[in-house]
Design an enzyme around this catalytic site. Structure first.
Site, mmCIF file in Angstrom:
data_model
loop_
_atom_site.group_PDB
_atom_site.id
_atom_site.type_symbol
_atom_site.label_atom_id
_atom_site.label_comp_id
_atom_site.label_asym_id
_atom_site.label_seq_id
_atom_site.Cartn_x
_atom_site.Cartn_y
_atom_site.Cartn_z
ATOM 1 N N GLY A 111 7.929 -11.041 7.758
ATOM 2 C CA GLY A 111 8.078 -12.349 7.115
ATOM 3 C C GLY A 111 8.925 -12.297 5.843
ATOM 4 C CD GLU A 136 7.854 -9.697 12.922
ATOM 5 O OE1 GLU A 136 8.802 -8.890 13.000
ATOM 6 O OE2 GLU A 136 7.831 -10.624 12.089
HETATM 7 N N1 CO8 Z 1 -0.763 -8.400 4.515
HETATM 8 C C1 CO8 Z 1 -1.921 -8.134 3.859
HETATM 9 N N2 CO8 Z 1 -2.097 -7.073 3.088
HETATM 10 C C2 CO8 Z 1 -1.067 -6.220 2.934
HETATM 11 C C3 CO8 Z 1 0.168 -6.428 3.589
HETATM 12 C C4 CO8 Z 1 0.298 -7.578 4.412
HETATM 13 N N3 CO8 Z 1 1.435 -7.868 5.066
HETATM 14 N N4 CO8 Z 1 0.997 -5.418 3.256
HETATM 15 C C5 CO8 Z 1 0.316 -4.607 2.437
HETATM 16 N N5 CO8 Z 1 -0.926 -5.083 2.228
HETATM 17 C C6 CO8 Z 1 -1.985 -4.514 1.371
HETATM 18 C C7 CO8 Z 1 -2.333 -3.101 1.777
HETATM 19 O O1 CO8 Z 1 -3.275 -3.094 2.833
HETATM 20 C C8 CO8 Z 1 -2.922 -2.563 0.485
HETATM 21 O O2 CO8 Z 1 -4.225 -3.093 0.345
HETATM 22 P P1 CO8 Z 1 -5.402 -2.205 -0.324
HETATM 23 O O3 CO8 Z 1 -4.948 -1.947 -1.717
HETATM 24 O O4 CO8 Z 1 -6.598 -3.098 -0.222
HETATM 25 O O5 CO8 Z 1 -5.508 -0.971 0.526
HETATM 26 C C9 CO8 Z 1 -2.048 -3.239 -0.580
HETATM 27 O O6 CO8 Z 1 -1.489 -4.393 0.049
HETATM 28 C C10 CO8 Z 1 -0.901 -2.364 -1.065
HETATM 29 O O7 CO8 Z 1 -0.176 -1.871 0.059
HETATM 30 P P2 CO8 Z 1 0.343 -0.348 0.157
HETATM 31 O O8 CO8 Z 1 -0.659 0.570 -0.429
HETATM 32 O O9 CO8 Z 1 0.751 -0.094 1.572
HETATM 33 O O10 CO8 Z 1 1.613 -0.431 -0.817
HETATM 34 P P3 CO8 Z 1 2.990 0.380 -0.705
HETATM 35 O O11 CO8 Z 1 3.712 0.057 -1.961
HETATM 36 O O12 CO8 Z 1 2.733 1.812 -0.360
HETATM 37 O O13 CO8 Z 1 3.771 -0.244 0.537
HETATM 38 C C11 CO8 Z 1 4.626 -2.050 1.898
HETATM 39 C C12 CO8 Z 1 4.154 -1.592 0.510
HETATM 40 C C13 CO8 Z 1 5.917 -1.334 2.267
HETATM 41 C C14 CO8 Z 1 4.845 -3.541 1.842
HETATM 42 C C15 CO8 Z 1 3.525 -1.678 2.919
HETATM 43 O O14 CO8 Z 1 2.300 -2.170 2.442
HETATM 44 C C16 CO8 Z 1 3.730 -2.258 4.282
HETATM 45 O O15 CO8 Z 1 4.535 -1.754 5.058
HETATM 46 N N6 CO8 Z 1 2.980 -3.346 4.600
HETATM 47 C C17 CO8 Z 1 2.977 -3.944 5.882
HETATM 48 C C18 CO8 Z 1 4.136 -4.855 6.021
HETATM 49 C C19 CO8 Z 1 4.162 -5.445 7.378
HETATM 50 O O16 CO8 Z 1 4.242 -4.766 8.393
HETATM 51 N N7 CO8 Z 1 4.100 -6.780 7.427
HETATM 52 C C20 CO8 Z 1 4.141 -7.471 8.656
HETATM 53 C C21 CO8 Z 1 3.281 -8.684 8.596
HETATM 54 S S1 CO8 Z 1 3.486 -9.616 10.096
HETATM 55 C C22 CO8 Z 1 4.696 -10.776 9.751
HETATM 56 O O17 CO8 Z 1 5.118 -10.947 8.647
HETATM 57 C C23 CO8 Z 1 5.236 -11.628 10.866
HETATM 58 C C24 CO8 Z 1 4.263 -11.869 11.921
HETATM 59 C C25 CO8 Z 1 4.818 -12.805 12.975
HETATM 60 C C26 CO8 Z 1 3.721 -13.452 13.784
HETATM 61 C C27 CO8 Z 1 3.602 -13.009 15.135
HETATM 62 C C28 CO8 Z 1 2.741 -13.904 15.927
HETATM 63 C C29 CO8 Z 1 2.162 -13.421 17.101
#
Ligand code: CO8
Length: 260
Positions: A111, A136
């Protein structure tokens, strides 16, 4: 909610900086999307604002994309409301009458990449730790057709097909090479570069630029508008499936374990 989007309008230039501050990772939660939409709408209706620079106040992250917690373990009503807000964000940003420039000062998966692609121009900090793309499929979910359309409009069909199937996240040089971002700059130059590019775009008469933008983007927008309800229903039924909930759970666990 308050304070998740910091807006600074430079009235003399007619340019606003919208800084996303939903810490820690600017995940697109329902509350954040709602506040983002209100802020954008205010600027859209302000005749003194002709351009917006979209950037992040979170260190190292532009936006982590949709908030996974909004898609996990919630009611179907909640999923529908959330998805409507995601659609609304895309509709407003993609069709903005203002010049929109993304100053991508951190990672920008899913997103987050969609938001950047909605802008007229993308500048990314050339930090090898950052990545951008529609990942995704790596979460076991599928980017909706209008995410796909937005990417096709940005980098073409072949590069989109490969990017989406593999859920590729690109380094800044790779993203620049395929045209996913328009320009790379050293991190400390990103805001000044965005301001300089903005003044080039604002040199074009608004009405001519706006009509041209609409001509390019309207067919893509109309496709979602024609299928908006069914797109919500598709999302709700897809995300409610046990197998998909399980994939999201595993992905969140992987994120937690990866940390250290
Ligand atoms: N949503 C909710 N929480 C999140 C997300 C997210 N997208 N990304 C990270 N967090 C949380 C982590 O779980 C963590 O939480 P906690 O402290 O409680 O453990 C906190 O945020 C910090 O994250 P990191 O420790 O991983 O931080 P880093 O600095 O190491 O990394 C990143 C940051 C690179 C952003 C990494 O967190 C990451 O890769 N996150 C996932 C990103 C991702 O894959 N997002 C995809 C979301 S899906 C989307 O956007 C489109 C969906 C389309 C719909 C499809 C329909 C069927």
């Amino acid at each position: 909610g308050h304070g998740r989007v910091a807006v600074e309008l430079d009235s003399s230039a007619g340019v606003a900086v919208m800084k996303m501050e939903n810490l820690p990772v600017n995940s697109l939660s329902l509350d954040f999307l709602t506040e983002f939409l209100i802020s954008l709408e205010k600027l859209e209706n302000d005749r003194g604002c002709r351009g917006v620079i979209l950037t992040s106040g979170a260190p190292k992250i532009f936006s982590a994309g949709l908030d996974i917690m909004e898609m996990y373990g919630k009611s179907t009503e909640h999923y529908a409301e959330f998805w409507k807000a995601v659609q609304e964000m895309w509709l407003r940003l993609y069709q903005s009458n203002m010049v929109t420039i993304a100053a991508i000062n951190g990672s920008s998966p899913a997103g987050g990449c969609l938001m950047a692609m909605c802008c007229d121009y993308r500048i990314m900090a050339e930090n090898p730790k950052y990545s951008i793309g529609l990942n995704e499929t790596q979460l076991g979910i599928v980017a909706p057709f209008w995410f796909k359309d937005t990417m096709v409009n940005t980098i073409g069909n072949r590069a989109t097909e490969r990017s989406l199937e593999l859920g590729l996240l690109y380094s800044p040089p790779e993203a620049h090479k395929i045209g996913l971002v328009d320009q790379l700059v050293p991190e400390e130059k990103i805001q000044s570069t965005a301001a300089a590019v903005m003044s080039q775009w604002l040199a074009i008469p608004d009405h001519a630029r706006q009509i041209t933008k609409s001509m390019m983007r309207k067919p893509t927008v109309d496709r979602l508008l024609a299928h908006r309800e069914s797109d919500i229903q598709n999302f709700v039924s897809f995300i409610s499936k046990d197998a998909i909930q399980k994939s999201l759970h595993m992905y969140m666990e992987m994120l937690k374990q990866r940390r250290g």
